[in-house]
Motif scaffolding. Structure first.
Motif, PDB file in Angstrom:
ATOM      1  N   GLU A 246       0.832  -1.206   0.000  1.00  0.00           N
ATOM      2  CA  GLU A 246       0.000   0.000   0.000  1.00  0.00           C
ATOM      3  C   GLU A 246       0.871   1.262   0.000  1.00  0.00           C
ATOM      4  OE1 GLU A 246      -2.481   0.642   3.452  1.00  0.00           O
ATOM      5  OE2 GLU A 246      -4.212   0.963   2.152  1.00  0.00           O
ATOM      6  N   LYS A 247       1.961   1.233   0.777  1.00  0.00           N
ATOM      7  CA  LYS A 247       2.823   2.419   0.864  1.00  0.00           C
ATOM      8  C   LYS A 247       3.510   2.686  -0.481  1.00  0.00           C
ATOM      9  CE  LYS A 247       6.171   4.797   3.611  1.00  0.00           C
ATOM     10  NZ  LYS A 247       7.202   4.817   4.621  1.00  0.00           N
ATOM     11  N   VAL A 248       4.047   1.620  -1.084  1.00  0.00           N
ATOM     12  CA  VAL A 248       4.743   1.801  -2.368  1.00  0.00           C
ATOM     13  C   VAL A 248       3.752   2.286  -3.438  1.00  0.00           C
ATOM     14  CG1 VAL A 248       5.990   0.590  -4.222  1.00  0.00           C
ATOM     15  CG2 VAL A 248       6.548   0.117  -1.817  1.00  0.00           C
ATOM     16  N   VAL A 249       2.602   1.627  -3.519  1.00  0.00           N
ATOM     17  CA  VAL A 249       1.618   1.962  -4.562  1.00  0.00           C
ATOM     18  C   VAL A 249       1.116   3.397  -4.378  1.00  0.00           C
ATOM     19  CG1 VAL A 249      -0.644   1.338  -5.516  1.00  0.00           C
ATOM     20  CG2 VAL A 249       0.962  -0.457  -4.884  1.00  0.00           C
ATOM     21  N   LYS A 250       0.859   3.773  -3.130  1.00  0.00           N
ATOM     22  CA  LYS A 250       0.390   5.133  -2.837  1.00  0.00           C
ATOM     23  C   LYS A 250       1.449   6.160  -3.262  1.00  0.00           C
ATOM     24  CE  LYS A 250      -1.338   7.740   1.075  1.00  0.00           C
ATOM     25  NZ  LYS A 250      -1.367   7.797   2.510  1.00  0.00           N
ATOM     26  N   SER A 251       2.718   5.867  -2.972  1.00  0.00           N
ATOM     27  CA  SER A 251       3.797   6.797  -3.353  1.00  0.00           C
ATOM     28  C   SER A 251       3.874   6.934  -4.864  1.00  0.00           C
ATOM     29  CB  SER A 251       5.143   6.314  -2.826  1.00  0.00           C
ATOM     30  OG  SER A 251       5.075   6.173  -1.455  1.00  0.00           O
ATOM     31  N   VAL A 252       3.824   5.807  -5.565  1.00  0.00           N
ATOM     32  CA  VAL A 252       3.949   5.842  -7.033  1.00  0.00           C
ATOM     33  C   VAL A 252       2.859   6.745  -7.623  1.00  0.00           C
ATOM     34  CG1 VAL A 252       3.792   4.476  -9.154  1.00  0.00           C
ATOM     35  CG2 VAL A 252       5.014   3.556  -7.187  1.00  0.00           C
ATOM     36  N   PHE A 253       1.634   6.591  -7.110  1.00  0.00           N
ATOM     37  CA  PHE A 253       0.507   7.328  -7.719  1.00  0.00           C
ATOM     38  C   PHE A 253       0.320   8.727  -7.132  1.00  0.00           C
ATOM     39  CE2 PHE A 253      -0.692   3.110  -9.235  1.00  0.00           C
ATOM     40  CZ  PHE A 253      -1.037   3.416 -10.543  1.00  0.00           C
ATOM     41  N   GLN A 254       1.240   9.127  -6.251  1.00  0.00           N
ATOM     42  CA  GLN A 254       1.096  10.440  -5.619  1.00  0.00           C
ATOM     43  C   GLN A 254       1.119  11.572  -6.649  1.00  0.00           C
ATOM     44  OE1 GLN A 254       2.315  12.329  -1.515  1.00  0.00           O
ATOM     45  NE2 GLN A 254       3.168  10.412  -2.018  1.00  0.00           N
ATOM     46  N   PHE A 255       1.976  11.384  -7.661  1.00  0.00           N
ATOM     47  CA  PHE A 255       2.041  12.407  -8.720  1.00  0.00           C
ATOM     48  C   PHE A 255       1.701  11.703 -10.029  1.00  0.00           C
ATOM     49  CE2 PHE A 255       4.989  13.658  -5.372  1.00  0.00           C
ATOM     50  CZ  PHE A 255       4.480  14.906  -5.056  1.00  0.00           C
TER      51      PHE A 255
END
Ligand code: SAM
Length: 345
Positions: A246-255
Motif C-alpha cells: 500500500e505504501k509503495v503503490v500510494k507513493s507511485v501514484f502520488q504524482f
C-alpha cells in the motif's frame, strides 16, 4: 471468472412486491445515506447470477434494504443467508422475507464496516487457501461511500487471510460506481489505472461483469453502477505485507501525471533521496520516465521487493513519512521566528 449461476432453485411463496414493501413500511430512500433501490427482479437475478452457483451456498448479503437482491439470493436455493443492514427501518420487511424462507435467513441490524465475520459461517465450510473457494459468498449493493472503504478493508483481509477469508478464498460480488469499477479492473496504460487497480488485482481475479444504468434504481443516482466479481488469488502477485504494498503503490501514484520517479522518491527522506530513488529503480529494473499508470504488475512487484530489502537494511525507512517531513519543513521558519521573538521579549 465465476460460472454464471442459475436463479430459481427455490420458490418463494407469493409475497408483496419490493415496491409494495417500500410503500407498506414507508421506506423512503434517504439521500444522505445514498439509498438507491433495485425493484426489477430480473436485474437482481442477473446480479446474483454473477456470483456463480449458489445452490446450498452460505451467503452474506450486505445492505439488503427492501430486499430485491435478497429475494434473488433466496431463489437461487442457498442453504443460509445472513443479512447485515444498518438502517433499522428495513428490518420488518426483511423479517417478512425470513418467514417466507423458514430457517434460512438470519438478520443482523449492524454496520458492515465494523461487523466481525470470523465466526459467522459454520467451521466445516472452511477450505485450505490453495483449494477451490469455499461455498461462501458475499453479495451486496452498497452505497458508494461504503463500498470503496469496505473493499480496501476486505483486500487487507484477503492479504492476511482473516475476516471473511478465514474460511478460504471467499468470493465477493459487489456494486460500485462505474468509474470505481473501471479503476478496479484497469490494465496498465489505461486511463483509469490507479492505486485501486494494483491493490485489487495483485490479490484477486477482478471481473467487471456488467453496467447497471442509473435509471434502473429508485431514486435514480447521479451515476451508473457496475457489478464487480472478486475471487482471491491462491498466490498474490506481490508477496509482501499489505501495508508495504500500500505504501509503495500510494507513493507511485502520488504524482499521477509526472514520471514515476517523482512519486517513488517520496519513499525516502530528503537527505539522500535522489541516490536511494535511483538505487531502487535500477535494482527493480523500472524505467524512471514511465508514468505511474504505465507500470505493470511485475514492475510494482519488483519495486515492492526491492523496497522491502532496503527497509530490512534500514529499519527506520518504513516509518518515514513524506507528508510529515514536508509539514515540519514548513513549520521550521515559524518556530524559528517564535523563538527569536521570545528572546527579544
Ligand atoms: N440492496 C438494496 C437494493 O439493491 O435495492 C439496497 C441498496 S442501497 C444502495 C444500500 C443499502 O445498504 C441500504 O439499505 C443501506 O441502509 C445499507 N447500508 C448502508 N451502509 C451500510 C453499512 N455500513 N452496513 C450495512 N448496511 C448498510
Amino acid at each position: 471468472m465465476a460460472a454464471p449461476g442459475k436463479v430459481a432453485a427455490f420458490r418463494l411463496p407469493p409475497l408483496p412486491t419490493v415496491g409494495d414493501i417500500i410503500k407498506l413500511f414507508r421506506l423512503k430512500a434517504q439521500k444522505q445515506l445514498s439509498q438507491n433501490f433495485l425493484l426489477d427482479l430480473r436485474l437482481t437475478d442477473k446480479i446474483v447470477r454473477q456470483a456463480g452457483e449458489l445452490k446450498n451456498a452460505h451467503v452474506c448479503e450486505v445492505g439488503p434494504g427492501p430486499g430485491g437482491i435478497t429475494r434473488s439470493i433466496l431463489s437461487a436455493g442457498v442453504e443460509q443467508l445472513l443479512l447485515i443492514e444498518k438502517d433499522a427501518r428495513f428490518i420488518p420487511g426483511l423479517q417478512m422475507l425470513s418467514e417466507a424462507a423458514p430457517g434460512k435467513v438470519r438478520i443482523v441490524h449492524g454496520d458492515i464496516l465494523t461487523y466481525k465475520m470470523e465466526k459467522v459461517f459454520p467451521k466445516h465450510l472452511k477450505k485450505n487457501w490453495e483449494d477451490e473457494p469455499p461455498n461462501i459468498h458475499i453479495i451486496g449493493n452498497l452505497p458508494f461511500s461504503v463500498s470503496t472503504p469496505l473493499i480496501i478493508k476486505w483486500l487487507e483481509n484477503v492479504s492476511k487471510k482473516d475476516g471473511p477469508f478465514i474460511y478460504g478464498r471467499t468470493q465477493m460480488t459487489l456494486t460500485f460506481q462505474k468509474e470505481v469499477a473501471e479503476r478496479l479492473t484497469a490494465n496498465p496504460g489505461g486511463k483509469q489505472r490507479s492505486r485501486l487497480s494494483i491493490m485489487s488485482q495483485h490479490l484477486c481475479t477482478v471481473e467487471n461483469c456488467f453496467v447497471i444504468p442509473g435509471q434502473a434504481f429508485v431514486p435514480k443516482p447521479e451515476v451508473d453502477v457496475a457489478v464487480v466479481h472478486f475471487t482471491p488469488l491462491v498466490q498474490p502477485k506481490i508477496q509482501q505485507p499489505f501495508e508495504l504494498v500500500e505504501k509503495v503503490v500510494k507513493s507511485v501514484f502520488q504524482f499521477r501525471r509526472k514520471y514515476c520517479f517523482r512519486g517513488i522518491g517520496t519513499l525516502f527522506p530528503e537527505r539522500g533521496r535522489l541516490k536511494r530513488t535511483e538505487e531502487l529503480m535500477k535494482t527493480a529494473n523500472v524505467d524512471p520516465t514511465l508514468r505511474p499508470f504505465q507500470l505493470s504488475m511485475s514492475q510494482f512487484r519488483n519495486l515492492c521487493d526491492t523496497y522491502r530489502k532496503m527497509c530490512d537494511e534500514d529499519p527506520s525507512l518504513f516509518m518515514y513519512n513524506y507528508r510529515e517531513e514536508l509539514k515540519q519543513k514548513k513549520m521550521r521558519p515559524l518556530l524559528k521566528s517564535t523563538s527569536q521573538l521570545e528572546q527579544t521579549i
